[in-house]
Design a protein around this motif. Structure first.
Motif: not given
Ligand code: ADE
Length: 229
Positions: A21, A24, A28, A153, A157, A160-162
């Motif tokens: 995570i 990623r 991003k 974390r 964003g 993925s699922d807040e």
């Protein structure tokens, strides 16, 4: 958000920051994590970063000069909202601290080593001191990674699922309820029937009851904190 980690062991931090995570999120552009190699600011031919403690005693102390040079060089480039020192005698890290730090724009995390850092750095440059628990590790690198992970974390964003960050253990001073996945029956063990009922009101109530029960059984102090705050 930008995090600068000052360390004598940048290689130790590379792998965890380049996986899963956090990787990623960095790719991003949601977070920037920069490793500052303190050795580059070391003094003398050998680029020393530590020296004997005044007054004697076993163990080396991290010198003021390399650390201040590194912090000041960073501060020349941008302003920082917090300069955090990872130390076992700091305030204990909890979800509330992670939440508040995740709202900042730029932070520095300093990893200590040996016997600690020259006290004058703590007095004049450090704005916050954080411990990850009442035990002593060999250095501040693993604690810095723990803090970085806990903060990252929470940045919108990154997960993925807040929802999933919001429903974590500790977010409401409650531990998370148990979770299950397929198969619904494994050997003779079945998942609680309510979870496969399709009745979302009932499921929500069950999850909240479980969270409260679990918190009461395992971490009753969290419930007391909630009442006090
Ligand atoms: N450095 C060594 N042990 C530590 C701890 N428990 N928390 C933060 N920094 C540390």
């Amino acid at each position: 958000m930008r995090i600068d980690i000052i360390t004598v062991l940048p290689d130790l931090l590379q792998s965890p920051l380049n996986h899963s995570i956090i990787k990623r999120a960095r790719d991003k552009g949601l977070i920037e994590v920069h490793l500052q190699n303190l050795r580059e600011y070391g003094v003398g031919l050998n680029k020393n970063v530590d020296d004997y403690a005044f007054g004697g005693g076993a163990g080396m102390v991290m010198m003021i000069e390399p650390i201040v040079n590194c912090i000041e060089s960073l501060k020349k480039q941008r302003s920082y909202d917090a300069v955090i020192y990872m130390t076992p005698d700091g305030e204990l890290l909890d979800q509330k601290t992670a939440n508040s730090l995740s709202l900042l724009k730029n932070i520095i995390i300093l990893c200590g080593h040996y016997k600690g850092i020259d006290e004058r750095i703590r007095e004049h440059f450090i704005t916050r001191e954080i411990s990850i628990g009442d035990y002593v590790l060999t250095g501040g690198e693993l604690p810095a990674l723990v803090l970085t992970d806990a903060i990252c974390r929470l940045i919108p964003g990154v997960i993925s699922d807040e929802e999933s960050a919001l429903s974590d253990s500790f977010q409401d001073n409650l531990l998370a309820p148990p979770v299950y996945t397929r198969p619904a029956k494994f050997r003779k063990w079945e998942v609680p029937e309510v979870l496969t009922s399709g009745n979302f009101a009932k499921i929500e109530k069950w999850q909240m009851d479980q969270a409260i029960e679990r918190t009461k059984a395992r971490r009753p102090n969290l419930l007391n904190d909630e009442i006090e705050s």
